[in-house]
Design an enzyme around this catalytic site. Structure first.
Site, PDB file in Angstrom:
ATOM      1  N   SER A   1       0.828  -1.169   0.175  1.00  0.00           N
ATOM      2  CA  SER A   1      -0.123  -0.150  -0.254  1.00  0.00           C
ATOM      3  C   SER A   1       1.011   1.326  -0.288  1.00  0.00           C
ATOM      4  O   SER A   1       0.334   2.486  -0.395  1.00  0.00           O
ATOM      5  CB  SER A   1      -1.146   0.089   0.694  1.00  0.00           C
ATOM      6  OG  SER A   1       0.080  -0.113   2.635  1.00  0.00           O
TER       7      SER A   1
ATOM      8  N   HIS B   1      -0.808   3.845   7.821  1.00  0.00           N
ATOM      9  CA  HIS B   1      -0.105   5.312   6.267  1.00  0.00           C
ATOM     10  C   HIS B   1      -0.032   6.382   6.818  1.00  0.00           C
ATOM     11  O   HIS B   1      -0.729   6.940   7.434  1.00  0.00           O
ATOM     12  CB  HIS B   1      -1.000   4.851   4.725  1.00  0.00           C
ATOM     13  CG  HIS B   1      -1.467   3.726   4.868  1.00  0.00           C
ATOM     14  ND1 HIS B   1      -2.808   3.247   5.315  1.00  0.00           N
ATOM     15  CD2 HIS B   1      -0.940   2.599   4.234  1.00  0.00           C
ATOM     16  CE1 HIS B   1      -2.524   1.878   4.856  1.00  0.00           C
ATOM     17  NE2 HIS B   1      -1.749   1.706   4.392  1.00  0.00           N
TER      18      HIS B   1
ATOM     19  N   ASP C   1      -4.295   7.846   8.661  1.00  0.00           N
ATOM     20  CA  ASP C   1      -4.923   6.608   8.836  1.00  0.00           C
ATOM     21  C   ASP C   1      -4.588   5.679   9.342  1.00  0.00           C
ATOM     22  O   ASP C   1      -5.368   4.672  10.479  1.00  0.00           O
ATOM     23  CB  ASP C   1      -5.887   6.241   7.622  1.00  0.00           C
ATOM     24  CG  ASP C   1      -4.807   5.030   7.147  1.00  0.00           C
ATOM     25  OD1 ASP C   1      -3.416   5.322   7.148  1.00  0.00           O
ATOM     26  OD2 ASP C   1      -5.108   4.216   6.027  1.00  0.00           O
TER      27      ASP C   1
END
Length: 389
Positions: A43, A349, A346
């Site tokens: 990610s 991240h 978040d």
């Protein structure tokens, strides 16, 4: 018969010529006018692959606001409020943002192609499952991404010689990958000793992928280490304790988790150094994500962040604004007014603002080892004082 003096002169000339040839070869290896970016990872580098692979009735959090809010003004599948490190690298090189490969096969991949998938692991999911480590996000591990890349080559570049030329002139971004192997284990509260046992396997998986890409023509690799896990709002929430001795007094991060990150990064660097000896014609650059991010926490105001940089911008409740059961992107979970003041987006991240500082540290130094040599690039790139806003 030549005199001793003339023999000495001949030896000196020979030495100087060989030194010049080696220096020339090294400069060619070190400095490349890259033609594209080829990316693998999770990610941290996913520009929309998980979104492209997902069932429309079961979309990932990155498909919903406020993801993408800052720069794109809509969700793009990136796990941030805006751009990622790969985006800043592409912009710095004058390339368009790198398209995700999965679910986007008709895009123009001339300047780059991205196989990174959120939730991806360095190790195959079957290997992790055998160790009792579960993930239901994706099974697109590093080996699966590499296989997708090889299978897509006829469409990406055509003939074998054209493909070799493409790979040779690309900046190959190898991750970040491996972080999820540890995340999934730690989120299940596996003992740190069990997690440490994964390290040689993760390092080996990354090394094997690099070797395979070298055989295919790869010449320049940017290989990131892991972030300081102890500074993540998710881990600070999961392993929160009243024992102040477990926290670094300068950063507020969990010391034992950062010690683990340092251990993994050291093992990865040892393997990269071994690969450098094995392939002296290949430029393998270690991306020090750990220190590039860690420097933001002791003096956050110096980088434009608020004084308490550990809580997440987008989240709900607790000391670090993070809740495992109600994460960013879920209904009713709000986000901060100004993400640029936050390091953590978040809980897992980072914000675009943090990624910008990390990218600057890689591209301009000192967090790329060895540092990039941009001497062969255009004056327009060379004269950039900072990354584009």
């Amino acid at each position: 018969m030549a005199s001793p003096d003339s023999l000495l002169v001949m030896k000196l000339v020979s030495f100087l010529l060989s030194t010049l040839l080696v220096t020339s070869a090294n400069s060619q290896t070190q400095c490349r006018n890259f033609k594209s970016i080829i990316s693998f990872g999770d990610s941290i580098a996913d520009t929309g692959n998980l979104l492209g692979l997902s069932d429309p009735n079961n979309l990932p959090a990155s498909a919903f606001p406020p993801y993408g809010e800052t720069f794109f003004h809509h969700p793009t599948g990136r796990y941030s409020d805006g751009r990622l490190i790969i985006d800043f690298i592409a912009e710095f090189l004058g390339f368009p943002l790198v398209h995700p490969f999965y679910g986007c096969q008709n895009a123009n991949f001339e300047k780059g192609v991205n196989f990174a998938v959120a939730g991806a692991t360095a190790l195959d999911t079957s290997f992790l499952e055998e160790g009792g480590i579960h993930s239901d996000i994706t099974n697109v591990s590093l080996s699966v991404q590499l296989r997708s890349f090889k299978e897509s080559l006829p469409n990406l570049c055509g003939s074998p010689s054209d493909c070799r030329d493409m790979i040779e002139n690309a900046l190959i971004l190898m991750g970040e990958i491996g972080g999820n192997d540890y995340n999934f284990a730690l989120f299940q509260r596996k003992a740190i000793e069990e997690v440490e046992e994964l390290v040689p396997f993760v390092v080996s998986a990354i090394s094997l992928a690099i070797k395979e890409l070298v055989c295919m023509g790869g010449r320049t690799f940017l290989v990131p280490g892991n972030f300081p896990l102890g500074c993540s709002a998710a881990y600070l929430t999961l392993y929160q304790t009243s024992n102040k001795e477990e926290y670094d007094p300068l950063t507020g991060c969990l010391t034992w988790l950062n010690v683990f990150s340092e251990y993994y990064n050291e093992q990865l660097q040892k393997e990269l150094n071994r690969l450098k000896e094995l392939y002296p014609h290949v430029n393998i650059i270690y991306a020090d994500y750990y220190n590039a991010l860690l420097r933001l926490f002791p003096e956050p105001a110096k980088f434009g962040f608020m004084n308490r940089p550990l809580p997440a911008c987008c989240g709900l409740g607790g000391s670090y604004n993070f809740n495992f059961s109600r994460r960013c992107g879920s209904v009713g979970v709000e986000y901060c007014n100004d993400p640029s003041k936050y390091v953590n987006w978040d809980g897992i991240h980072m914000t675009e603002a943090a990624y910008r500082w990390i990218s600057e540290g890689l591209l301009k130094g000192p967090y790329a080892i060895p540092t990039f040599n941009w001497s062969c690039l255009s004056s327009e790139i060379m004269n950039k004082k900072s990354l584009d806003t």
